[in-house]
Design a protein around this motif. Structure first.
Motif, PDB file in Angstrom:
ATOM      1  N   THR A 179      34.664  43.464  63.564  1.00 47.54           N
ATOM      2  CA  THR A 179      35.558  43.159  62.620  1.00 47.54           C
ATOM      3  C   THR A 179      36.563  43.969  62.076  1.00 47.54           C
ATOM      4  OG1 THR A 179      34.254  41.240  61.810  1.00 47.54           O
ATOM      5  CG2 THR A 179      36.067  41.597  60.690  1.00 47.54           C
ATOM      6  N   SER A 180      37.683  44.102  62.127  1.00 44.87           N
ATOM      7  CA  SER A 180      38.697  45.157  61.722  1.00 44.87           C
ATOM      8  C   SER A 180      38.625  45.083  60.242  1.00 44.87           C
ATOM      9  CB  SER A 180      40.242  44.612  62.222  1.00 44.87           C
ATOM     10  OG  SER A 180      40.857  45.545  61.631  1.00 44.87           O
ATOM     11  N   PRO A 181      38.600  46.100  59.558  1.00 45.22           N
ATOM     12  CA  PRO A 181      38.270  46.221  57.999  1.00 45.22           C
ATOM     13  C   PRO A 181      39.709  46.058  57.301  1.00 45.22           C
ATOM     14  CG  PRO A 181      38.499  48.603  58.881  1.00 45.22           C
ATOM     15  CD  PRO A 181      38.494  47.389  60.159  1.00 45.22           C
ATOM     16  N   THR A 182      40.305  44.790  57.822  1.00 45.26           N
ATOM     17  CA  THR A 182      41.432  44.686  56.932  1.00 45.26           C
ATOM     18  C   THR A 182      41.420  43.009  56.441  1.00 45.26           C
ATOM     19  OG1 THR A 182      42.487  43.657  59.125  1.00 45.26           O
ATOM     20  CG2 THR A 182      42.986  45.885  58.349  1.00 45.26           C
ATOM     21  N   LEU A 183      41.896  42.684  55.451  1.00 43.99           N
ATOM     22  CA  LEU A 183      41.770  41.342  54.781  1.00 43.99           C
ATOM     23  C   LEU A 183      42.662  40.375  55.510  1.00 43.99           C
ATOM     24  CD1 LEU A 183      41.812  41.824  50.852  1.00 43.99           C
ATOM     25  CD2 LEU A 183      39.977  41.359  52.509  1.00 43.99           C
ATOM     26  N   SER A 184      42.173  39.474  55.950  1.00 45.53           N
ATOM     27  CA  SER A 184      42.609  38.276  56.608  1.00 45.53           C
ATOM     28  C   SER A 184      43.650  37.112  55.590  1.00 45.53           C
ATOM     29  CB  SER A 184      41.611  37.181  57.239  1.00 45.53           C
ATOM     30  OG  SER A 184      40.922  36.450  56.417  1.00 45.53           O
ATOM     31  N   LEU A 185      44.202  36.429  56.126  1.00 46.65           N
ATOM     32  CA  LEU A 185      44.879  35.504  55.175  1.00 46.65           C
ATOM     33  C   LEU A 185      43.805  34.733  54.124  1.00 46.65           C
ATOM     34  CD1 LEU A 185      47.434  34.167  53.975  1.00 46.65           C
ATOM     35  CD2 LEU A 185      47.328  32.749  56.095  1.00 46.65           C
ATOM     36  N   GLU A 186      42.865  34.115  54.941  1.00 47.09           N
ATOM     37  CA  GLU A 186      42.011  33.529  54.130  1.00 47.09           C
ATOM     38  C   GLU A 186      41.140  34.442  53.235  1.00 47.09           C
ATOM     39  OE1 GLU A 186      39.195  31.089  52.779  1.00 47.09           O
ATOM     40  OE2 GLU A 186      40.713  30.273  54.207  1.00 47.09           O
ATOM     41  N   ALA A 187      40.767  35.728  53.392  1.00 47.01           N
ATOM     42  CA  ALA A 187      40.365  36.617  52.325  1.00 47.01           C
ATOM     43  C   ALA A 187      41.033  36.933  51.509  1.00 47.01           C
ATOM     44  CB  ALA A 187      39.912  37.740  53.185  1.00 47.01           C
ATOM     45  N   ARG A 188      42.487  37.214  51.663  1.00 52.55           N
ATOM     46  CA  ARG A 188      43.486  37.475  50.467  1.00 52.55           C
ATOM     47  C   ARG A 188      43.706  36.112  49.702  1.00 52.55           C
ATOM     48  NH1 ARG A 188      48.305  40.906  51.651  1.00 52.55           N
ATOM     49  NH2 ARG A 188      47.600  42.657  52.880  1.00 52.55           N
ATOM     50  N   ILE A 189      43.572  35.143  50.173  1.00 49.32           N
ATOM     51  CA  ILE A 189      43.539  33.765  49.429  1.00 49.32           C
ATOM     52  C   ILE A 189      42.363  33.558  48.539  1.00 49.32           C
ATOM     53  CG2 ILE A 189      43.688  31.211  49.300  1.00 49.32           C
ATOM     54  CD1 ILE A 189      45.753  31.330  51.428  1.00 49.32           C
ATOM     55  N   ALA A 190      41.106  33.793  49.172  1.00 48.50           N
ATOM     56  CA  ALA A 190      40.161  33.643  48.554  1.00 48.50           C
ATOM     57  C   ALA A 190      39.761  34.777  47.194  1.00 48.50           C
ATOM     58  CB  ALA A 190      38.772  33.730  49.585  1.00 48.50           C
ATOM     59  N   ARG A 191      40.053  35.967  47.688  1.00 50.53           N
ATOM     60  CA  ARG A 191      40.091  36.889  46.534  1.00 50.53           C
ATOM     61  C   ARG A 191      41.142  36.452  45.393  1.00 50.53           C
ATOM     62  NH1 ARG A 191      42.034  43.116  47.555  1.00 50.53           N
ATOM     63  NH2 ARG A 191      44.276  41.818  47.631  1.00 50.53           N
ATOM     64  N   ALA A 192      42.203  35.845  45.619  1.00 50.09           N
ATOM     65  CA  ALA A 192      43.104  35.510  44.617  1.00 50.09           C
ATOM     66  C   ALA A 192      42.728  34.478  43.730  1.00 50.09           C
ATOM     67  CB  ALA A 192      44.414  35.007  45.297  1.00 50.09           C
ATOM     68  N   GLU A 193      42.121  33.525  44.476  1.00 53.02           N
ATOM     69  CA  GLU A 193      41.449  32.160  43.942  1.00 53.02           C
ATOM     70  C   GLU A 193      40.338  32.579  42.898  1.00 53.02           C
ATOM     71  OE1 GLU A 193      42.124  28.701  47.248  1.00 53.02           O
ATOM     72  OE2 GLU A 193      40.306  29.880  47.581  1.00 53.02           O
ATOM     73  N   ALA A 194      39.558  33.819  43.398  1.00 52.44           N
ATOM     74  CA  ALA A 194      38.518  34.384  42.459  1.00 52.44           C
ATOM     75  C   ALA A 194      39.018  34.709  41.316  1.00 52.44           C
ATOM     76  CB  ALA A 194      37.540  35.256  43.176  1.00 52.44           C
ATOM     77  N   THR A 195      40.141  35.568  41.421  1.00 51.29           N
ATOM     78  CA  THR A 195      40.829  36.102  40.227  1.00 51.29           C
ATOM     79  C   THR A 195      41.479  35.022  39.327  1.00 51.29           C
ATOM     80  OG1 THR A 195      41.448  37.969  41.409  1.00 51.29           O
ATOM     81  CG2 THR A 195      42.802  37.593  39.564  1.00 51.29           C
ATOM     82  N   ALA A 196      41.856  34.133  39.924  1.00 49.71           N
ATOM     83  CA  ALA A 196      42.459  32.938  39.244  1.00 49.71           C
ATOM     84  C   ALA A 196      41.415  32.261  38.177  1.00 49.71           C
ATOM     85  CB  ALA A 196      43.205  31.909  40.069  1.00 49.71           C
ATOM     86  N   LEU A 197      40.118  31.982  38.992  1.00 47.15           N
ATOM     87  CA  LEU A 197      39.172  31.284  38.338  1.00 47.15           C
ATOM     88  C   LEU A 197      38.304  32.151  37.128  1.00 47.15           C
ATOM     89  CD1 LEU A 197      37.030  29.843  41.056  1.00 47.15           C
ATOM     90  CD2 LEU A 197      38.422  28.597  39.782  1.00 47.15           C
ATOM     91  N   ARG A 198      38.628  33.531  37.243  1.00 42.47           N
ATOM     92  CA  ARG A 198      38.096  34.499  36.106  1.00 42.47           C
ATOM     93  C   ARG A 198      39.207  34.354  35.149  1.00 42.47           C
ATOM     94  NH1 ARG A 198      37.231  37.785  40.147  1.00 42.47           N
ATOM     95  NH2 ARG A 198      38.988  39.138  39.511  1.00 42.47           N
ATOM     96  N   SER A 199      40.251  34.095  35.191  1.00 41.80           N
ATOM     97  CA  SER A 199      41.459  34.226  34.309  1.00 41.80           C
ATOM     98  C   SER A 199      42.192  32.945  33.761  1.00 41.80           C
ATOM     99  CB  SER A 199      42.712  35.078  35.186  1.00 41.80           C
ATOM    100  OG  SER A 199      42.149  36.123  35.815  1.00 41.80           O
ATOM    101  N   LEU A 200      41.460  31.704  33.791  1.00 47.83           N
ATOM    102  CA  LEU A 200      42.166  30.565  33.370  1.00 47.83           C
ATOM    103  C   LEU A 200      42.433  30.659  32.040  1.00 47.83           C
ATOM    104  CD1 LEU A 200      39.945  28.095  35.561  1.00 47.83           C
ATOM    105  CD2 LEU A 200      42.000  28.850  36.079  1.00 47.83           C
ATOM    106  N   ASP A 201      41.932  31.435  31.230  1.00 52.65           N
ATOM    107  CA  ASP A 201      42.080  31.578  29.911  1.00 52.65           C
ATOM    108  C   ASP A 201      43.083  32.194  29.431  1.00 52.65           C
ATOM    109  OD1 ASP A 201      40.676  33.711  30.476  1.00 52.65           O
ATOM    110  OD2 ASP A 201      39.511  33.987  28.584  1.00 52.65           O
ATOM    111  N   THR A 202      43.588  33.001  30.287  1.00 48.89           N
ATOM    112  CA  THR A 202      44.761  33.932  29.836  1.00 48.89           C
ATOM    113  C   THR A 202      46.169  33.604  30.307  1.00 48.89           C
ATOM    114  OG1 THR A 202      44.997  35.026  32.185  1.00 48.89           O
ATOM    115  CG2 THR A 202      43.048  35.791  30.739  1.00 48.89           C
ATOM    116  N   GLY A 203      46.392  32.268  30.586  1.00 49.72           N
ATOM    117  CA  GLY A 203      47.516  31.716  31.012  1.00 49.72           C
ATOM    118  C   GLY A 203      48.210  32.111  32.516  1.00 49.72           C
ATOM    119  N   PHE A 204      47.082  32.575  33.356  1.00 50.41           N
ATOM    120  CA  PHE A 204      47.338  32.981  34.351  1.00 50.41           C
ATOM    121  C   PHE A 204      48.305  31.838  35.314  1.00 50.41           C
ATOM    122  CE2 PHE A 204      45.985  33.336  38.887  1.00 50.41           C
ATOM    123  CZ  PHE A 204      45.883  34.905  38.952  1.00 50.41           C
TER     124      PHE A 204
END
Length: 294
Positions: A179-204
């Motif tokens: 596997t190439s050590p680059t983030l796929s589109l799915e990985a980027r979206i999954a990472r952003a979703e994880a960030t969103a879930l941690r930030s719902l109280d901030t008005g994200f």
């Protein structure tokens, strides 16, 4: 740093190496963080997302955040374990750990850590591969002893040792899968979703959602629709509504506080948002559901 792209570094918030005097088990538990453990003096049995894993003596396992797991051990075993984050959140130290049968993250959703796919671009195995068994067998107990020393330098050293073990594991998986050590589109979206879930109280908002994935708002919206079949804004609204429903089941929380915890500082705006989905106010929804559970 633990990743080439993103603010990731280990943070150990609990660890221990005491032997188990009796057989034990923790069923149906969903953690918001990572669990790394080594079974020193006996075997352990895991069920992670419905799949069974036998952990022989001397082997190690890694349970990712958000996975539903049953963990059990025989009497006399010494499971050396570490609970850790890969993205620091200062709220972690004030939040209790999950117990048995806590299969719903609930309030812990805000602390949900990004998945291995989101951080490193690859899925990591539950059971540490045989080629790394001895490394983890020696390394996990050593770093737990160091962490338990408690001094700032010891904790820093233990954290560096954990980062080294994880780097070796990720490298091994990359090499084994080509596997190439680059983030796929799915990985980027999954990472952003994880960030969103941690930030719902901030008005994200959608702008920040797109930035977390490394795209412009317009580009991210198009890609998100393509991959998820819905819009980024719809995802944020759905997750805020789901969290609000969970929080409203706690009668001690004022409704205005529930609104703040899902990103709405203005109670009127929160009420309008909630009513648009449930055709009733948050207070009426709370009363109806309280009556239904009596």
């Amino acid at each position: 740093m633990l990743a080439w792209d993103g603010p990731y570094s280990p943070y150990i918030h609990a660890a221990d190496d005491r032997p188990r005097q009796i057989a034990w088990g923790i069923p149906q538990r969903r953690l918001a963080h990572y669990l790394l453990a080594t079974s020193l003096l006996g075997s352990e049995h895991l069920r992670v997302e419905g799949k069974d894993h036998l952990i022989p003596l001397g082997s190690s396992y890694l349970i990712p955040p958000g996975a539903l797991a049953d963990v059990g051990s025989i009497a006399g075993n010494t499971p050396v374990w570490i609970h850790f984050d890969v993205r620091f959140d200062e709220r972690r130290k004030d939040h209790p750990h999950a117990g048995a049968y806590e299969s719903d993250l609930g309030e812990r959703t805000a602390l949900l850590q990004p998945t291995p796919k989101a951080v490193w671009g690859v899925d990591l195995p539950i059971v540490i591969p045989p080629a790394l068994t001895q490394l983890f067998r020696d390394g996990v107990p050593r770093l737990v002893r160091r962490w338990k020393d408690g001094s700032p330098i010891a904790v820093l050293d233990a954290t560096a040792q954990l980062a080294s073990l994880l780097t070796t594991l990720v490298s091994h998986v990359w090499e084994a899968s080509s596997t190439s050590p680059t983030l796929s589109l799915e990985a980027r979206i999954a990472r952003a979703e994880a960030t969103a879930l941690r930030s719902l109280d901030t008005g994200f908002d959608v702008e920040e959602f797109a930035a977390a994935a490394g795209y412009s708002r317009t580009r991210f919206s198009a890609l998100y629709q393509q991959v998820r079949g819905t819009s980024p804004g719809a995802f944020l609204r759905s997750e805020r509504l789901r969290l609000a429903e969970t929080l409203l089941s706690r009668p001690e929380l004022p409704i205005a506080k529930v609104g703040e915890l899902v990103g709405y500082r203005d109670p009127t705006v929160f009420g309008r948002f909630f009513r648009s989905h449930h055709q009733m106010s948050p207070g009426d929804w709370r009363r109806r559901n309280a009556a239904a559970t009596r």
